[in-house]
Motif scaffolding. Structure first.
Motif, short mmCIF file in Angstrom:
data_model
loop_
_atom_site.label_atom_id
_atom_site.label_comp_id
_atom_site.label_asym_id
_atom_site.label_seq_id
_atom_site.Cartn_x
_atom_site.Cartn_y
_atom_site.Cartn_z
N GLN A 139 0.83 -1.21 0.00
CA GLN A 139 0.00 0.00 0.00
C GLN A 139 0.86 1.26 0.00
O GLN A 139 0.51 2.26 -0.64
N LYS A 167 -3.88 3.79 -7.84
CA LYS A 167 -5.18 3.77 -7.18
C LYS A 167 -5.60 2.32 -6.92
O LYS A 167 -5.92 1.58 -7.85
N ASN A 179 -8.23 1.05 -5.79
CA ASN A 179 -9.60 0.70 -6.15
C ASN A 179 -9.75 0.32 -7.62
O ASN A 179 -10.78 -0.22 -8.03
N SER A 206 -8.22 -1.77 3.69
CA SER A 206 -8.24 -0.37 3.25
C SER A 206 -9.28 -0.14 2.15
O SER A 206 -9.96 0.89 2.15
N LEU A 207 -9.41 -1.09 1.24
CA LEU A 207 -10.44 -0.96 0.21
C LEU A 207 -11.82 -0.89 0.84
O LEU A 207 -12.69 -0.12 0.41
N LEU A 249 -12.48 0.20 3.96
CA LEU A 249 -12.60 1.48 4.67
C LEU A 249 -12.81 2.65 3.70
O LEU A 249 -13.42 3.66 4.05
N ASN A 250 -12.28 2.49 2.49
CA ASN A 250 -12.42 3.55 1.48
C ASN A 250 -13.71 3.44 0.68
O ASN A 250 -13.92 4.17 -0.28
N ARG A 300 -15.16 0.72 -1.00
CA ARG A 300 -15.30 -0.14 -2.17
C ARG A 300 -16.57 -0.98 -2.06
O ARG A 300 -16.86 -1.55 -0.99
#
Length: 304
Positions: free
Chosen positions: A42, A51, A53, A77-78, A80-81, A83
């Motif tokens: 990451q 990116k 995603n 992380s995906l 939390l962001n 996705r």
């Protein structure tokens, strides 16, 4: 059609100063495929403006930590962001168990589904394909089950000679049939010979990824005539005994594999942390296979 690979990590076993363990990003026609996902991947995304995603497919070669310890963090992380779209994950069957256990004890319920395909290191097989690419496994010889991956472009349709078609006022509705290689009978009785209005598309290119393996020749047939071969080169050949004990390869052996398989280009990586300077590994490989490059972090290599 874009076909290129960006190196995110080229070190083996442990991170060293300015070198991370293995991760690569393959771009095929602006579709992105992550190959292995070591610790620190990451951070490499951030460093090289990638990116996460945009990645919909992840391929894990085996369950040594320097090839997948970054995966749980990336998947989290995906989530939390925000996705929502599915991600397709390919790897050893036990990988799913490992992920589920970590999500269970962190009480994490992902917003998006993981579509998992278990990969077995028994024989080469096609595990994925779409309109752009075909992915096959490469059975490697490591201390635990390990698969490499071969990414091959799908053959494109023929190329139209637009200037000639426009000059002769050929209707646009015939173009797709010509691209498919057909001769066409026109209403006026004339025939459009395909060879007069199209040319062959480029030969499909391929990228072979050999993560960790003894260079025993057992997988050579699976690499035959690949456009670009990535092969681990953990040690210089003076440490061949160490390579054999740990089921790894030397730079010289990686070059021999490239030569014997008919590869056009060779990238070497997965370097032992004992090597602070990498030039000797490159020099050794080039003794056998001149068209060799070091897999350097942050560098994008065109597969052509």
């Amino acid at each position: 059609m874009k076909f290129e690979v960006t190196i995110l990590g080229n070190s083996s076993a442990t991170p060293v100063h300015n070198r991370n363990p293995t991760a690569q990003l393959l771009n095929c026609n602006e579709k992105f495929y992550l190959i292995d996902c070591a610790e620190g991947t990451q951070q490499q995304f951030i460093k090289y403006n990638i990116k996460g995603n945009k990645i919909d497919h992840i391929f894990i070669s085996h369950l040594h930590g320097d090839h997948y310890f970054g995966l749980i963090g990336l998947l989290s992380s995906l989530h939390l962001n925000g996705r929502l779209k599915p991600i397709q994950l390919f790897g050893p069957a036990a990988l799913l168990e490992i992920l589920e256990l970590q999500f269970k004890h962190s009480e994490t319920i992902l917003r998006y589904p993981i579509e998992f395909t278990a990969v077995t290191a028994d024989e080469s097989r096609v595990i994925f394909q779409n309109s752009d690419i075909i992915v096959e496994t490469i059975v490697l010889n490591h201390r635990i089950p390990c698969t490499g991956y071969k990414f091959t472009q799908k053959r494109r349709l023929r190329k139209l000679i637009i200037e000639k078609l426009e000059a002769e006022n050929i209707p646009v509705e015939y173009f797709l049939l010509l691209k498919r290689g057909l001769n066409l009978d026109l209403p006026n009785g004339s025939v459009l010979l395909n060879e007069n209005y199209t040319t062959e598309a480029e030969e499909p290119k391929s990228y072979c990824y050999c993560s960790d393996t003894l260079a025993d020749g057992s997988y050579l047939a699976q690499l035959k005539n690949c456009t670009m071969l990535y092969h681990e080169a953990t040690f210089l050949h003076e440490l061949l005994d160490r390579a054999n004990v740990t089921h790894h390869s030397t730079a010289l052996q990686a070059a021999q594999v490239a030569l014997e398989s008919g590869a056009q280009h060779l990238l070497i990586g997965h370097f032992s942390s004992r090597y602070k300077v990498l030039q000797p590994l490159l020099d050794e490989a080039r003794l056998v296979f001149k068209n060799t490059q070091l897999a350097m972090e942050g560098v994008t290599y065109t597969i052509a």
